[in-house]
Design a protein around this motif. Structure first.
Motif, PDB file in Angstrom:
ATOM      1  N   VAL A   1      56.439 145.546  85.980  1.00 32.46           N
ATOM      2  CA  VAL A   1      57.876 145.736  85.804  1.00 32.46           C
ATOM      3  C   VAL A   1      58.588 144.456  86.217  1.00 32.46           C
ATOM      4  CG1 VAL A   1      59.881 147.121  86.461  1.00 32.46           C
ATOM      5  CG2 VAL A   1      57.632 148.207  86.260  1.00 32.46           C
ATOM      6  N   GLU A   2      59.546 144.062  85.396  1.00 33.41           N
ATOM      7  CA  GLU A   2      60.313 142.845  85.656  1.00 33.41           C
ATOM      8  C   GLU A   2      61.015 142.916  87.005  1.00 33.41           C
ATOM      9  OE1 GLU A   2      63.983 140.341  83.670  1.00 33.41           O
ATOM     10  OE2 GLU A   2      62.949 141.832  82.487  1.00 33.41           O
ATOM     11  N   THR A   3      61.019 141.816  87.706  1.00 34.53           N
ATOM     12  CA  THR A   3      61.724 141.706  88.978  1.00 34.53           C
ATOM     13  C   THR A   3      63.191 142.066  88.772  1.00 34.53           C
ATOM     14  OG1 THR A   3      60.203 139.960  89.649  1.00 34.53           O
ATOM     15  CG2 THR A   3      62.287 140.110  90.858  1.00 34.53           C
ATOM     16  N   GLY A   4      63.720 142.883  89.673  1.00 29.60           N
ATOM     17  CA  GLY A   4      65.114 143.294  89.582  1.00 29.60           C
ATOM     18  C   GLY A   4      65.298 144.716  89.077  1.00 29.60           C
ATOM     19  N   LEU A   5      64.248 145.306  88.521  1.00 32.31           N
ATOM     20  CA  LEU A   5      64.327 146.685  88.042  1.00 32.31           C
ATOM     21  C   LEU A   5      63.752 147.625  89.106  1.00 32.31           C
ATOM     22  CD1 LEU A   5      63.228 146.134  84.319  1.00 32.31           C
ATOM     23  CD2 LEU A   5      65.550 146.311  85.235  1.00 32.31           C
TER      24      LEU A   5
ATOM     25  N   ASP B   1      64.879 150.249  90.817  1.00 33.27           N
ATOM     26  CA  ASP B   1      64.969 151.705  90.704  1.00 33.27           C
ATOM     27  C   ASP B   1      63.910 152.241  89.743  1.00 33.27           C
ATOM     28  OD1 ASP B   1      66.345 150.431  88.605  1.00 33.27           O
ATOM     29  OD2 ASP B   1      67.659 152.158  88.284  1.00 33.27           O
ATOM     30  N   ILE B   2      63.629 151.497  88.695  1.00 35.94           N
ATOM     31  CA  ILE B   2      62.592 151.892  87.742  1.00 35.94           C
ATOM     32  C   ILE B   2      61.213 151.792  88.397  1.00 35.94           C
ATOM     33  CG2 ILE B   2      61.451 151.249  85.578  1.00 35.94           C
ATOM     34  CD1 ILE B   2      64.264 150.568  84.498  1.00 35.94           C
ATOM     35  N   LYS B   3      60.981 150.699  89.154  1.00 36.40           N
ATOM     36  CA  LYS B   3      59.706 150.550  89.863  1.00 36.40           C
ATOM     37  C   LYS B   3      59.456 151.730  90.798  1.00 36.40           C
ATOM     38  CE  LYS B   3      59.876 145.565  90.130  1.00 36.40           C
ATOM     39  NZ  LYS B   3      60.053 144.413  91.016  1.00 36.40           N
ATOM     40  N   ALA B   4      60.458 152.082  91.574  1.00 36.09           N
ATOM     41  CA  ALA B   4      60.316 153.178  92.533  1.00 36.09           C
ATOM     42  C   ALA B   4      60.045 154.499  91.814  1.00 36.09           C
ATOM     43  CB  ALA B   4      61.574 153.280  93.393  1.00 36.09           C
ATOM     44  N   HIS B   5      60.757 154.751  90.738  1.00 34.02           N
ATOM     45  CA  HIS B   5      60.568 156.004  89.997  1.00 34.02           C
ATOM     46  C   HIS B   5      59.175 156.074  89.374  1.00 34.02           C
ATOM     47  CE1 HIS B   5      61.780 159.655  88.023  1.00 34.02           C
ATOM     48  NE2 HIS B   5      61.418 159.163  86.845  1.00 34.02           N
ATOM     49  N   LEU B   6      58.725 154.973  88.789  1.00 31.12           N
ATOM     50  CA  LEU B   6      57.386 154.957  88.197  1.00 31.12           C
ATOM     51  C   LEU B   6      56.320 155.228  89.252  1.00 31.12           C
ATOM     52  CD1 LEU B   6      57.710 151.961  85.722  1.00 31.12           C
ATOM     53  CD2 LEU B   6      57.510 154.378  85.133  1.00 31.12           C
ATOM     54  N   SER B   7      56.490 154.656  90.430  1.00 28.04           N
ATOM     55  CA  SER B   7      55.536 154.890  91.526  1.00 28.04           C
ATOM     56  C   SER B   7      55.482 156.363  91.899  1.00 28.04           C
ATOM     57  CB  SER B   7      55.905 154.067  92.753  1.00 28.04           C
ATOM     58  OG  SER B   7      55.670 152.706  92.516  1.00 28.04           O
ATOM     59  N   THR B   8      56.641 157.005  91.982  1.00 18.08           N
ATOM     60  CA  THR B   8      56.661 158.431  92.337  1.00 18.08           C
ATOM     61  C   THR B   8      56.088 159.297  91.219  1.00 18.08           C
ATOM     62  OG1 THR B   8      58.920 158.780  91.533  1.00 18.08           O
ATOM     63  CG2 THR B   8      58.662 158.157  93.852  1.00 18.08           C
ATOM     64  N   CYS B   9      56.049 158.776  90.001  1.00 19.26           N
ATOM     65  CA  CYS B   9      55.486 159.514  88.866  1.00 19.26           C
ATOM     66  C   CYS B   9      53.984 159.265  88.702  1.00 19.26           C
ATOM     67  CB  CYS B   9      56.210 159.136  87.579  1.00 19.26           C
ATOM     68  SG  CYS B   9      57.907 159.725  87.506  1.00 19.26           S
ATOM     69  N   GLY B  10      53.396 158.481  89.617  1.00 18.19           N
ATOM     70  CA  GLY B  10      51.955 158.284  89.602  1.00 18.19           C
ATOM     71  C   GLY B  10      51.459 157.021  88.918  1.00 18.19           C
TER      72      GLY B  10
ATOM     73  N   LYS C   1      65.850 155.591  84.276  1.00 21.40           N
ATOM     74  CA  LYS C   1      64.481 155.526  84.767  1.00 21.40           C
ATOM     75  C   LYS C   1      63.646 156.655  84.169  1.00 21.40           C
ATOM     76  CE  LYS C   1      66.017 157.755  88.996  1.00 21.40           C
ATOM     77  NZ  LYS C   1      66.419 157.529  90.357  1.00 21.40           N
ATOM     78  N   GLU C   2      64.254 157.797  83.923  1.00 20.14           N
ATOM     79  CA  GLU C   2      63.552 158.920  83.304  1.00 20.14           C
ATOM     80  C   GLU C   2      63.182 158.607  81.853  1.00 20.14           C
ATOM     81  OE1 GLU C   2      65.879 160.285  86.743  1.00 20.14           O
ATOM     82  OE2 GLU C   2      66.505 159.238  84.946  1.00 20.14           O
TER      83      GLU C   2
END
Length: 79
Positions: free
Chosen positions: A6-10, A12-21, A67-68
């Protein structure tokens, strides 16, 4: 595990993807093959092809996506 860079600066997307596995790797530190790349659509400081391995199978432009919606796009090829 599905590896995504994931591109640096995203953050919220990084965190959401991590929680989604997903295994999330910051694009600045990506040195191994990944299954997908999430980027902002804005000009990158270096070309995308120099940042990730050529084995990338899926690109997601996160511009104007929640992010979804990014997760939905990552799941599309496997549905």
């Amino acid at each position: 595990m599905f590896k995504v860079t994931v591109e640096t600066g995203l953050d919220d997307i990084k965190a959401h993807l991590s929680t989604c596995g997903y295994e999330v790797i910051d694009m600045e530190k990506c040195v191994r093959p990944v299954q997908a790349v999430v980027f902002s659509g804005l000009p990158l400081s270096k070309p995308l092809t120099q940042r990730v391995n050529s084995d990338v199978t899926f690109l997601v432009n996160a511009t104007n996506l929640t992010k979804e919606q990014v997760v939905e796009r990552l799941q599309e090829p496997f549905c």
